[in-house]
Scaffold this active site. Structure first.
Site, PDB file in Angstrom:
ATOM      1  N   GLU A 181       8.156   5.167  12.736  1.00  0.00           N
ATOM      2  CA  GLU A 181       9.103   4.991  13.838  1.00  0.00           C
ATOM      3  C   GLU A 181      10.218   6.035  13.789  1.00  0.00           C
ATOM      4  O   GLU A 181      10.568   6.625  14.815  1.00  0.00           O
ATOM      5  CB  GLU A 181       9.751   3.594  13.783  1.00  0.00           C
ATOM      6  CG  GLU A 181       8.779   2.455  13.871  1.00  0.00           C
ATOM      7  CD  GLU A 181       8.360   1.885  12.519  1.00  0.00           C
ATOM      8  OE1 GLU A 181       8.213   0.651  12.427  1.00  0.00           O
ATOM      9  OE2 GLU A 181       8.180   2.664  11.559  1.00  0.00           O
TER      10      GLU A 181
ATOM     11  N   HIS B 282       9.420   6.846   7.805  1.00  0.00           N
ATOM     12  CA  HIS B 282       8.590   5.830   8.448  1.00  0.00           C
ATOM     13  C   HIS B 282       8.103   6.373   9.783  1.00  0.00           C
ATOM     14  O   HIS B 282       8.767   7.217  10.405  1.00  0.00           O
ATOM     15  CB  HIS B 282       9.396   4.563   8.703  1.00  0.00           C
ATOM     16  CG  HIS B 282       9.776   3.815   7.472  1.00  0.00           C
ATOM     17  ND1 HIS B 282      10.084   2.476   7.498  1.00  0.00           N
ATOM     18  CD2 HIS B 282       9.921   4.199   6.180  1.00  0.00           C
ATOM     19  CE1 HIS B 282      10.392   2.061   6.293  1.00  0.00           C
ATOM     20  NE2 HIS B 282      10.307   3.100   5.465  1.00  0.00           N
TER      21      HIS B 282
ATOM     22  N   CYS C  10      10.803  -2.425  10.305  1.00  0.00           N
ATOM     23  CA  CYS C  10      11.677  -2.849   9.217  1.00  0.00           C
ATOM     24  C   CYS C  10      13.131  -2.775   9.703  1.00  0.00           C
ATOM     25  O   CYS C  10      13.411  -2.243  10.778  1.00  0.00           O
ATOM     26  CB  CYS C  10      11.469  -1.947   7.994  1.00  0.00           C
ATOM     27  SG  CYS C  10      12.177  -0.299   8.163  1.00  0.00           S
TER      28      CYS C  10
ATOM     29  N   CYS D 298      14.252   0.824  10.603  1.00  0.00           N
ATOM     30  CA  CYS D 298      13.645   1.318  11.836  1.00  0.00           C
ATOM     31  C   CYS D 298      14.185   0.580  13.058  1.00  0.00           C
ATOM     32  O   CYS D 298      14.432   1.193  14.099  1.00  0.00           O
ATOM     33  CB  CYS D 298      12.127   1.199  11.766  1.00  0.00           C
ATOM     34  SG  CYS D 298      11.410   2.330  10.555  1.00  0.00           S
TER      35      CYS D 298
END
Length: 156
Positions: free
Chosen positions: A54, A52, A82, A85
């Site tokens: 992040e 992801h 999410c 993250c």
């Protein structure tokens, strides 16, 4: 630069992700007014569920700064983090997260869970939400709208 200006940089990263066929989420990590890291989703490209924007930004910032503690840093991300993250943001001791659009179905800061500012945890992250929310949300909506649209066929 302002939060809005940094979010525009994150939006540019989101568009790079979309061009690769990735879910268009972008992030920039800032320290002392300087963008240290730019990242975007790479899950499909790397075949890695943790890739992801992040997480990639946190990893690169730790490498650049020579440590995992990212105190003094702010992460700008186009979509609400999410749970994975959000946990990584807490673990990295990030000071602040600024996100654009909410995702009420799956995400962890405001819409579904309260991870980043949970008073039961040993660290909380300051959160600002809704920066360029319409633009950030539209990038994701356009991406999925295009993917759901059936291929145009010539019926003649």
């Amino acid at each position: 630069m302002t939060d809005e200006a940094y979010m525009r940089e994150a939006l540019a990263e989101a568009r790079k992700a979309a061009a690769l066929g990735e879910v268009p989420i972008g992030a920039v990590l800032v320290r002392a007014g300087e963008i240290l890291v730019r990242a975007h989703n790479l899950r499909e490209t790397t075949h890695d569920a943790t890739a992801h924007a992040e997480v990639l930004a946190i990893r690169e910032a730790g490498r650049l700064l020579g440590g995992w503690r990212l105190t003094g840093c702010t992460l700008y991300v186009t979509l609400e983090p999410c749970p994975m993250c959000a946990g990584a943001l807490l673990q990295s001791r990030l000071d602040r997260v600024v996100f654009g659009a909410r995702d009420p179905k799956a995400w962890a800061d405001r819409s579904l869970l309260e991870i980043l500012q949970n008073p039961g945890l040993n660290h909380q992250v300051e959160v600002r939400e809704g920066v360029l929310a319409s633009e950030c949300g539209e990038v994701v909506r356009d991406f999925f709208r295009a993917r759901r649209r059936p291929a145009q066929q010539d019926w003649r």
